[in-house]
Design a protein around this motif. Structure first.
Motif, PDB file in Angstrom:
ATOM      1  N   ALA A  71       0.823  -1.088   0.051  1.00 57.58           N
ATOM      2  CA  ALA A  71      -0.169  -0.029  -0.050  1.00 57.58           C
ATOM      3  C   ALA A  71       0.739   1.251  -0.036  1.00 57.58           C
ATOM      4  N   PRO A  72       0.358   2.502  -0.370  1.00 59.28           N
ATOM      5  CA  PRO A  72       1.257   3.694  -0.446  1.00 59.28           C
ATOM      6  C   PRO A  72       1.345   4.273   0.759  1.00 59.28           C
ATOM      7  N   ASN A  73       2.306   4.961   0.976  1.00 58.08           N
ATOM      8  CA  ASN A  73       2.567   5.907   2.246  1.00 58.08           C
ATOM      9  C   ASN A  73       1.507   6.871   2.631  1.00 58.08           C
ATOM     10  N   GLU A  93       5.286   3.050  -2.629  1.00 54.92           N
ATOM     11  CA  GLU A  93       4.298   2.709  -3.714  1.00 54.92           C
ATOM     12  C   GLU A  93       3.515   3.981  -4.249  1.00 54.92           C
ATOM     13  N   PRO A  94       3.363   4.480  -5.272  1.00 61.98           N
ATOM     14  CA  PRO A  94       2.339   5.430  -5.641  1.00 61.98           C
ATOM     15  C   PRO A  94       0.838   5.156  -5.563  1.00 61.98           C
ATOM     16  N   ALA A  95      -0.012   6.164  -5.030  1.00 68.79           N
ATOM     17  CA  ALA A  95      -1.543   5.962  -4.667  1.00 68.79           C
ATOM     18  C   ALA A  95      -2.259   6.120  -6.108  1.00 68.79           C
ATOM     19  N   THR A  96      -3.276   5.317  -6.188  1.00 74.50           N
ATOM     20  CA  THR A  96      -4.194   5.364  -7.309  1.00 74.50           C
ATOM     21  C   THR A  96      -5.278   6.094  -6.923  1.00 74.50           C
ATOM     22  N   GLY A  97      -5.514   6.492  -5.630  1.00 73.32           N
ATOM     23  CA  GLY A  97      -6.744   7.359  -5.333  1.00 73.32           C
ATOM     24  C   GLY A  97      -6.489   7.708  -4.017  1.00 73.32           C
ATOM     25  N   TYR A 110      -4.764   5.135  -1.368  1.00 77.92           N
ATOM     26  CA  TYR A 110      -4.830   3.429  -1.672  1.00 77.92           C
ATOM     27  C   TYR A 110      -4.127   3.331  -2.736  1.00 77.92           C
ATOM     28  N   ASN A 111      -4.078   2.088  -3.017  1.00 79.41           N
ATOM     29  CA  ASN A 111      -3.704   1.598  -4.582  1.00 79.41           C
ATOM     30  C   ASN A 111      -4.183   0.128  -4.382  1.00 79.41           C
ATOM     31  N   ALA A 112      -4.016  -0.621  -5.654  1.00 76.82           N
ATOM     32  CA  ALA A 112      -4.626  -1.813  -5.774  1.00 76.82           C
ATOM     33  C   ALA A 112      -4.424  -2.872  -4.657  1.00 76.82           C
ATOM     34  N   THR A 113      -3.252  -2.686  -3.759  1.00 76.75           N
ATOM     35  CA  THR A 113      -2.735  -3.519  -2.586  1.00 76.75           C
ATOM     36  C   THR A 113      -3.667  -3.271  -1.481  1.00 76.75           C
ATOM     37  N   GLY A 114      -3.835  -1.995  -1.442  1.00 74.40           N
ATOM     38  CA  GLY A 114      -4.853  -1.468  -0.100  1.00 74.40           C
ATOM     39  C   GLY A 114      -4.619  -0.290   0.280  1.00 74.40           C
ATOM     40  N   ASN A 115      -4.991   0.109   1.643  1.00 74.40           N
ATOM     41  CA  ASN A 115      -4.979   1.600   1.964  1.00 74.40           C
ATOM     42  C   ASN A 115      -3.815   1.856   2.773  1.00 74.40           C
TER      43      ASN A 115
END
Length: 359
Positions: free
Chosen positions: A258-260, A288-292, A333-338
């Protein structure tokens, strides 16, 4: 009398050497002297690097990557280093950079402008003599340097900034991050098989940049199916006299994490603000980049009411009550989680009396 060879040429250059060729219609044996550039020229007493070679080309592989070399050749008529011609040369070549793997980072600060860092290169095809792809000291994201692409008056120029070779780019598990600024311009990220040939450029993703530095990321994941091993930034043109700046480049392995957390931009924590403030935040430049982003806002600490879920870096509040303390947080969040550990910030809206006094 031994006649010296002519027409020295270095071809098929690799990371460790090159094919060294010359012309000599009379001789049958030749000596070569191969040294790093800047070494003193050989004389009659110099010990050759290669002795009594019997053809007019020699494949040398004893060098180091990313290094400049000079080489000389002489005819050895007596095959004894005594009955010899004068040394012909030097011819110069530079070995290629070795392909590298993730992780890798470049902030463009280790060289003097306008030189690009070692193993970075440029391709310029333009009708203007003022187009540039170079290092620059103009307003970098991190001082003192950044990369600079400028198309001057040429609306059809080809301007490419090319990275070193990445041997693991085709694993479909790699990402680049970089900071960029310009105007409301397009920056095209693509790949190349030959860093010197713009015809090998293949566009992969177009990034819309703005007039202020922001971090962007491009994933070379399962959607990347080419075999190119160089990444290139191409000026998107779209107008004349357009400058694009790139800084703080990194190449990394994509990780399923998940992103920071984000950091606050406005309103800062515990600020008293006018009613219905525009909330804004800054994404982390690491991890990791956030997607939202999900925004939570209410009178509880911590807040539990989700008021926004999207990709923007700001949210316009509405319907808030004057003279009230509110708590809010942003969860990337991203595809992995919050993201975990998101901070809770607060602000207090002004009272009716404050608004009356302001008039």
């Amino acid at each position: 009398t031994c006649i010296a060879p002519t027409d020295l040429a270095s071809t098929s250059i690799t990371a460790t050497g090159a094919n060294l060729g010359w012309t000599d219609a009379v001789g049958s044996h030749w000596d070569l002297y191969i040294v790093t550039s800047g070494t003193a020229a050989p004389d009659a007493a110099t010990t050759p690097t290669v002795n009594d070679h019997t053809t007019t080309s020699y494949t040398w592989s004893g060098g180091s990557a990313n290094t400049a070399y000079d080489w000389y050749v002489r005819s050895d008529c007596g095959e004894d280093n005594t009955d010899v011609s004068v040394w012909a040369g030097p011819d110069e070549f530079s070995t290629l950079c070795e392909a590298i793997t993730a992780p890798y980072a470049q902030n463009f600060d280790g060289v003097t402008s306008p030189a690009l860092p070692n193993c970075w290169s440029s391709v310029i095809s333009s009708t203007s003599s003022y187009t540039k792809v170079q290092n620059s000291t103009s307003s970098p994201n991190s001082a003192p340097n950044n990369a600079y692409l400028y198309n001057s008056s040429d609306l059809s120029a080809t301007l490419l900034l090319v990275t070193p070779e990445f041997s693991d780019l085709t694993t479909q598990e790699r990402r680049i991050k970089f900071f960029a600024r310009g105007g409301i311009f397009d920056l095209i990220v693509g790949t190349m098989s030959d860093p010197a040939d713009d015809a090998t450029f293949t566009a992969f993703e177009t990034v819309a940049i703005s007039g202020t530095y922001a971090q962007y990321s491009v994933d070379f994941d399962a959607t990347y199916t080419d075999t190119d091993t160089y990444i290139a930034f191409k000026h998107g043109l779209g107008g004349t006299y357009r400058s694009i700046y790139i800084d703080d480049f990194s190449y990394e392995v994509i990780q399923a994490i998940a992103p920071n957390p984000a950091t606050v931009s406005f309103p800062t924590d515990n600020l008293e603000t006018l009613n219905n403030p525009l909330l804004s935040w800054i994404p982390s430049t690491t991890g990791e980049p956030a997607t939202g982003y999900k925004v939570y806002l209410d009178g509880n600490n911590p807040p539990t009411t989700e008021v926004y879920d999207g990709t923007d870096l700001e949210f316009q509040t509405s319907g808030l009550t004057l003279g009230t303390q509110y708590y809010w947080k942003v969860v990337p969040y991203n595809a992995t989680g919050n993201a975990t550990g998101a901070s809770v910030w607060s602000f207090t809206t002004v009272t009716d009396g404050y608004l009356a006094e302001s008039f």
